[in-house]
Design an enzyme around this catalytic site. Structure first.
Site, PDB file in Angstrom:
ATOM      1  N   GLU A 100     -17.197   9.799   4.843  1.00 35.95           N
ATOM      2  CA  GLU A 100     -16.707   8.421   4.989  1.00 35.95           C
ATOM      3  C   GLU A 100     -15.765   8.146   3.826  1.00 35.95           C
ATOM      4  O   GLU A 100     -16.128   8.302   2.668  1.00 35.95           O
ATOM      5  CB  GLU A 100     -17.849   7.414   5.040  1.00 35.95           C
ATOM      6  CG  GLU A 100     -18.807   7.460   3.867  1.00 35.95           C
ATOM      7  CD  GLU A 100     -19.864   6.367   3.930  1.00 35.95           C
ATOM      8  OE1 GLU A 100     -19.769   5.467   4.775  1.00 35.95           O
ATOM      9  OE2 GLU A 100     -20.793   6.419   3.100  1.00 35.95           O
ATOM     10  N   ASP A 151       0.867  -1.168   0.000  1.00 35.27           N
ATOM     11  CA  ASP A 151       0.000   0.000   0.000  1.00 35.27           C
ATOM     12  C   ASP A 151       0.912   1.230   0.000  1.00 35.27           C
ATOM     13  O   ASP A 151       2.113   1.145   0.258  1.00 35.27           O
ATOM     14  CB  ASP A 151      -0.948  -0.002   1.207  1.00 35.27           C
ATOM     15  CG  ASP A 151      -2.254   0.723   0.902  1.00 35.27           C
ATOM     16  OD1 ASP A 151      -2.268   1.571  -0.004  1.00 35.27           O
ATOM     17  OD2 ASP A 151      -3.262   0.431   1.569  1.00 35.27           O
TER      18      ASP A 151
END
Length: 717
Positions: A459, A247
């Site tokens: 979100e 990542d």
């Protein structure tokens, strides 16, 4: 056979890659392990940027079709549709790539390696990135993940259409604010029963080309440098032969936040030794020192770069221009009429009807003269798309969809109602500065559409859009800001209220469940979602989506966010009653299930075949998901779990005969040591259009059919 599973062709490509890598210097090899790999002109190797996103359409690189967000696609419960959409994404990717290459554009987001799908389990509804996933269930996530990868990677025997990447491996689902330092502690049982099945299916069934590690640690090891995850499970146990990517900037967390290494050189050495081949970021430049210090061997570097060039060869990136695969896909296929039609189909299938009191929906144009549309998401483009999105050539909001549909036949009144999360719309105004307008619109309207919820500003990913709440996570499950007050004001006007929720996750809308006439969950329905919602409200088709997540009654009933044990999490382990259960969704038509039969009442290693008939007994044509759940009838086992499903579209009065082929493994559970075991004893198979829980039965008015089976001997895997 797809190239990802064609071992002979893959070996040929691997040999070719190995020969090419053998001609590179150590420095050249190391720089090829960065996501922005530079050109090596003397070897005729072009620059290539590995970083591209395709979660629900080609993202961040200009105009492309913006399909419903992943959680919305999951609500379709439609495997064929997921593959069709992913195939469309890869078609647009090839069309855009051909154009970009023509103009020598090799920038970020311009390649054919897509860091999608996200197959993490949405275990906690507060997690900001949950809307990137296919929901909370391992089986649903596995099936949709496999089909999405199939669509991205294509069916060509010699080349990949695009390269998919299953992320984030593994045990990753928040909190976002802690992800760079967090250690997810998980039992072997939960690891294998919940967190790993989707990844295993993506590797073994779909032949996914890449796997991305997660930011956090799992049981003490950083995921991008985990011997247990990357070596023992991914490579050795599952036989994964593709490449692993970190990542983004996760490698520097090893020493800066996880404190498992002393500095950058040790961090990159750990990552490569455990099987991480590609660095999203720039930390791998330290590999030169790592080799010099003997912390990692040049042979390990060669292995990583060979994997990377094998992928590039599979994609046809090393071929002469006239031999490039998928040459017939052109830029004209991007954002075409066919893509728009598929996008609208997806938006229609993803909508979930949660409440429809006294069949208030669908509305009839002839019955109303005026309609009010109120709420911060009514005319919001941001609330259509979620995150990791592309740019649409046209957006159709809910307000615009209703205006386009009703034309001049019905007067449409509109108010923003309130800010999405702040206490006023105008900075210089007083708090709740649209309240009078809300009351005025209600007074003029025969019926009111309240369009509330969230967007990716509330979100999402930590640091992605300057999220307002807890680095991307939600602090609770309530409607933010003044939205609840506005909803109650609309209700108090005495006019019928249709609540349309646009959000990527569950909200605790218990008040709305008691008071609104209808509730429609729209997710982030894509760029053309407003058209689909308007047509659903007025009965142009019947809603058919099912919830891929549990809607809880309150935030307080949730375990600690940082607790990764599955006890009392998701429908599989929860003890309390849900507001709206996983697998639930109403329709305008009615379906009946009959003639449920098993070919045997004993579970053996040959498995069990279950047959069932489904009939559309209502007046609407419609889609329905037949769901099959299994419950092991002994103490300490999970609730009934989804183990099979089929999406069926039937015209009014039409009937379909279905068969479910259940392997013996479908009945097995993992023990505390992570061993999959079929225990002797009783098992119940439930077949219906929802879960067999009491709340689903109360909401739908129907109970799934049940078949009792028995396993007579123990089987382990």
């Amino acid at each position: 056979m797809k190239v990802s599973k064609n071992r002979e062709k893959t070996e040929e490509y691997r040999k070719r890659a190995k020969e090419l890598v053998g001609r590179m210097t150590l420095e050249e090899k190391v720089f090829q392990m960065l996501h922005s790999a530079p050109a090596i002109e003397r070897l005729d190797i072009k620059a290539y940027n590995w970083w591209n996103e395709g979660l629900h359409g080609v993202a961040r690189a200009g105009v492309a079709t913006v399909f419903p967000q992943a959680i919305g696609l999951a609500a379709t419960f439609d495997e064929e549709l997921l593959e069709e959409i992913a195939d469309a994404v890869s078609t647009e990717a090839r069309g855009k790539f051909a154009m970009q290459q023509e103009f020598q554009d090799t920038d970020i987001y311009k390649g054919l390696t897509f860091w999608s799908p996200n197959v993490n389990i949405f275990r906690d509804p507060r997690w900001g990135r949950g809307h990137e996933t296919f929901g909370e269930d391992p089986h649903l996530t596995s099936r949709l993940g496999v089909r999405f990868i199939n669509g991205l990677q294509g069916e060509d025997e010699n080349f990949l259409k695009t390269a998919a990447c299953a992320k984030h491996f593994a045990v990753h689902s928040g909190p976002e604010s802690l992800r760079h330092e967090f250690n997810a502690t998980v039992s072997e049982k939960d690891l294998y029963e919940t967190y790993l099945p989707a990844f295993e299916a993506c590797v073994k069934e779909a032949g996914v080309e890449a796997v991305m590690g997660a930011y956090n640690r799992t049981n003490g090891e950083p995921c991008c440098g985990s011997e247990h995850l990357l070596k023992k499970i991914l490579r050795e146990k599952w036989g994964f032969e593709g490449h692993v990517v970190s990542d983004c900037w996760a490698i520097k967390d090893f020493h800066e936040n996880h404190k498992v290494t002393s500095g950058p050189v040790e961090s990159v050495a750990l990552a490569v030794r455990q099987g991480c081949d590609l660095n999203c970021g720039n930390m791998f430049v330290h590999l030169l020192q790592a080799v010099e210090k003997g912390l990692v061997s040049e042979e390990e570097i060669d292995q990583a770069v060979t994997r990377l060039f094998t992928t590039r060869i599979k994609l046809g990136l090393m071929e002469e221009k006239d031999k490039m695969p998928y040459r017939d896909i052109t830029y004209q296929q991007v954002d075409s009429a066919e893509m728009k039609a598929l996008n609208e189909k997806a938006a229609k299938e993803c909508l979930v009807l949660l409440k429809n009191e006294n069949h208030v929906l669908p509305l009839k144009k002839s019955d109303i003269k005026t309609i009010g549309v109120i709420g911060p998401n009514a005319n919001s483009r941001k609330a259509l798309v979620g995150n990791y999105e592309g740019t649409a050539s046209r957006y159709i909001t809910v307000l615009e969809g209703l205006q386009d549909y009703l034309k001049d036949e019905v007067r449409v009144y509109y108010s923003e109602g309130c800010h999405l999360y702040e206490d006023r719309k105008s900075k210089l105004g007083m708090a709740n500065d649209r309240l009078a307008e809300v009351k005025g619109v209600c007074r003029e309207s025969d019926v009111v559409i309240a369009c509330l919820g969230l967007d990716a500003e509330l979100e999402g990913e930590e640091g992605d859009t300057g999220n307002q709440f807890a680095s991307g996570d939600k602090p609770d499950l309530n409607l933010p800001g003044l939205q609840q007050e506005i909803l109650e004001t609309i209700y108090n006007s005495g006019k019928p209220v249709i609540l349309v929720l646009l959000s990527g996750s569950a909200l605790a809308v218990s008040w709305a469940d008691k008071h609104a006439a209808a509730v429609l969950q729209g997710w982030y329905p894509g760029a053309r979602g407003g058209k689909a919602i308007a047509e659903a409200i007025f009965g142009e088709y019947s809603p058919e989506g099912k919830l891929p997540v549990t809607f809880y009654k309150t935030s307080e009933e949730l375990p600690e966010f940082t607790d990764y044990a599955m006890n009392n999490r998701t429908y599989r382990y929860m003890k309390q009653e849900a507001l709206y259960p996983f697998g639930y969704g109403l329709s305008y038509t009615n379906f009946s299930i009959a003639a449920v039969a098993a070919d045997t009442l004993n579970i053996t290693d040959k498995g069990v075949k279950i047959s069932v008939s489904l009939t559309n007994t209502g007046e609407y044509d419609g889609g329905e998901t037949v769901q099959l759940y299994i419950k092991a009838e002994r103490a300490g086992t999970p609730n009934a779990q989804l183990k099979a499903f089929q999406k069926v579209h039937l015209k009014s009065g039409e009937k379909a005969e279905l068969q479910f082929d259940l392997a013996a493994e479908a009945f097995a559970l993992y023990d505390e040591k992570g061993i999959k075991r079929l225990e002797p004893g009783k098992y119940t198979v439930y077949i219906g259009t929802s879960q067999p829980d009491t709340r689903s039965i109360a909401l739908t008015g129907t109970s799934p059919k049940a078949v009792s089976l028995e396993a007579v001997k123990e089987i382990t895997w």
